[in-house]
Motif scaffolding. Structure first.
Motif, PDB file in Angstrom:
ATOM      1  N   TYR A  30       1.100  11.094  -4.569  1.00 57.29           N
ATOM      2  CA  TYR A  30       0.136  10.016  -4.349  1.00 57.29           C
ATOM      3  C   TYR A  30      -0.677  10.238  -3.075  1.00 57.29           C
ATOM      4  CZ  TYR A  30       1.363   7.119  -8.328  1.00 57.29           C
ATOM      5  OH  TYR A  30       1.517   6.648  -9.606  1.00 57.29           O
ATOM      6  N   TYR A  31      -0.094  10.919  -2.107  1.00 58.87           N
ATOM      7  CA  TYR A  31      -0.875  11.291  -0.925  1.00 58.87           C
ATOM      8  C   TYR A  31      -2.011  12.228  -1.327  1.00 58.87           C
ATOM      9  CZ  TYR A  31      -2.252  13.655   3.344  1.00 58.87           C
ATOM     10  OH  TYR A  31      -3.000  14.212   4.353  1.00 58.87           O
ATOM     11  N   SER A  36      -7.884  13.176  -2.179  1.00 53.25           N
ATOM     12  CA  SER A  36      -8.849  13.996  -2.906  1.00 53.25           C
ATOM     13  C   SER A  36     -10.210  13.302  -3.022  1.00 53.25           C
ATOM     14  CB  SER A  36      -8.332  14.305  -4.313  1.00 53.25           C
ATOM     15  OG  SER A  36      -9.307  14.993  -5.060  1.00 53.25           O
ATOM     16  N   PRO A  37     -11.310  14.023  -2.755  1.00 49.25           N
ATOM     17  CA  PRO A  37     -12.640  13.451  -2.950  1.00 49.25           C
ATOM     18  C   PRO A  37     -13.060  13.456  -4.415  1.00 49.25           C
ATOM     19  CG  PRO A  37     -12.829  15.698  -2.158  1.00 49.25           C
ATOM     20  CD  PRO A  37     -11.363  15.373  -2.152  1.00 49.25           C
ATOM     21  N   ALA A  42      -8.015  14.608  -9.139  1.00 49.80           N
ATOM     22  CA  ALA A  42      -6.785  13.992  -8.639  1.00 49.80           C
ATOM     23  C   ALA A  42      -5.971  13.405  -9.781  1.00 49.80           C
ATOM     24  CB  ALA A  42      -7.129  12.916  -7.614  1.00 49.80           C
ATOM     25  N   TRP A  43      -6.659  12.812 -10.745  1.00 47.62           N
ATOM     26  CA  TRP A  43      -5.972  12.273 -11.921  1.00 47.62           C
ATOM     27  C   TRP A  43      -5.324  13.395 -12.723  1.00 47.62           C
ATOM     28  CZ3 TRP A  43      -7.307  13.036 -17.162  1.00 47.62           C
ATOM     29  CH2 TRP A  43      -6.591  12.248 -18.074  1.00 47.62           C
ATOM     30  N   LEU A 166      -1.728   3.846  -4.451  1.00 43.19           N
ATOM     31  CA  LEU A 166      -3.078   4.398  -4.623  1.00 43.19           C
ATOM     32  C   LEU A 166      -3.988   4.118  -3.440  1.00 43.19           C
ATOM     33  CD1 LEU A 166      -3.684   3.576  -8.387  1.00 43.19           C
ATOM     34  CD2 LEU A 166      -3.411   5.831  -7.369  1.00 43.19           C
ATOM     35  N   GLY A 167      -3.549   3.319  -2.490  1.00 37.24           N
ATOM     36  CA  GLY A 167      -4.389   3.089  -1.327  1.00 37.24           C
ATOM     37  C   GLY A 167      -4.323   1.661  -0.842  1.00 37.24           C
ATOM     38  N   VAL A 168      -4.865   1.428   0.330  1.00 39.43           N
ATOM     39  CA  VAL A 168      -4.804   0.120   0.960  1.00 39.43           C
ATOM     40  C   VAL A 168      -6.125  -0.611   0.785  1.00 39.43           C
ATOM     41  CG1 VAL A 168      -3.122   0.895   2.650  1.00 39.43           C
ATOM     42  CG2 VAL A 168      -5.549   1.061   3.184  1.00 39.43           C
TER      43      VAL A 168
END
Length: 219
Positions: A30-31, A36-37, A42-43, A166-168
């Motif tokens: 997950y990091y 990833s841009p 990334a998926w 997945l992020g904040v």
């Protein structure tokens, strides 16, 4: 982006060490996704790495006899229309306790609810904080595909205790929810697990044809 290359030492470790290793690999995955841009790449990494873990790691939820022929979790094709930006609003901190088998009861409380999903998915979702030491964010949901195209008990989008993060929340108060990364709880694969499922308020009327879906494989 290619699938992560890693060596699994799980068979040389005891059960607790194996679980620790599984969690580490999940958190690292997950990091990589967050860093990833290229979201689609990334998926792809997410799909390929999970397939490898499910097939090869001793902590896989797939029964041992089925792992050699298991090709990995089946997913819908990536659909950018299911990557949605929402705002979060405070909610009354409703507390829920659910039984999780031998792991005992799991308590969590609501802390935010989305705004911005109704028009696209026919509902909004509540985010929960799992209580206990450390705690973590938990976002399960059920949608119109549940029970037919996807697991009937729903899917998870965020479970930070397990590393699925997945992020904040962004600095402007918005949160990106990418349903292409939604996945089945372990109980979808084996009766060895008892999983917390989506509360009644986290039921979307729309069909989320993104993320993990049902498939039939030969064991």
């Amino acid at each position: 982006m290619r699938a992560a290359k890693f060596q699994t030492w799980g068979n040389d470790l005891n059960e607790t060490q194996q679980l620790w290793e599984w969690r580490e690999k999940t958190a690292n995955l997950y990091y990589e996704v967050r860093s990833s841009p290229d979201v689609v790449a990334a998926w792809g990494l997410w799909c390929d790495t999970r397939s490898t873990l499910f097939r090869d790691h001793p902590q896989s939820p797939i029964e041992s006899a089925d792992r050699k022929t298991f090709e990995g979790p089946t997913t819908f094709s990536y659909d950018p229309s299911f990557r949605l930006t929402v705002q979060l609003v405070p909610v009354t901190p409703e507390r829920i306790t659910v039984a999780t088998g031998v792991d005992g009861d799991l308590s969590m409380h609501a802390f935010s609810r989305t705004t911005g999903l109704e028009a696209r998915l026919g509902g909004e979702l509540t985010l929960y904080w799992i209580e206990g030491y450390g705690g973590g964010v938990f976002l399960p949901f059920v949608d119109a595909t549940s029970g037919t195209e996807t697991y009937g008990g729903g899917r998870y989008l965020i479970d930070t205790i397990k590393g699925a993060d997945l992020g904040v929340v962004r600095s402007d108060g918005a949160l990106v929810l990418d349903f292409n990364f939604s996945y089945f709880p372990s109980c979808a694969y084996s009766s060895r697990y008892v999983c917390p499922l989506a509360p009644s308020g986290n039921r979307l009327k729309g069909a989320v044809r993104a993320g993990e879906r049902l498939a039939v494989w030969k064991g």
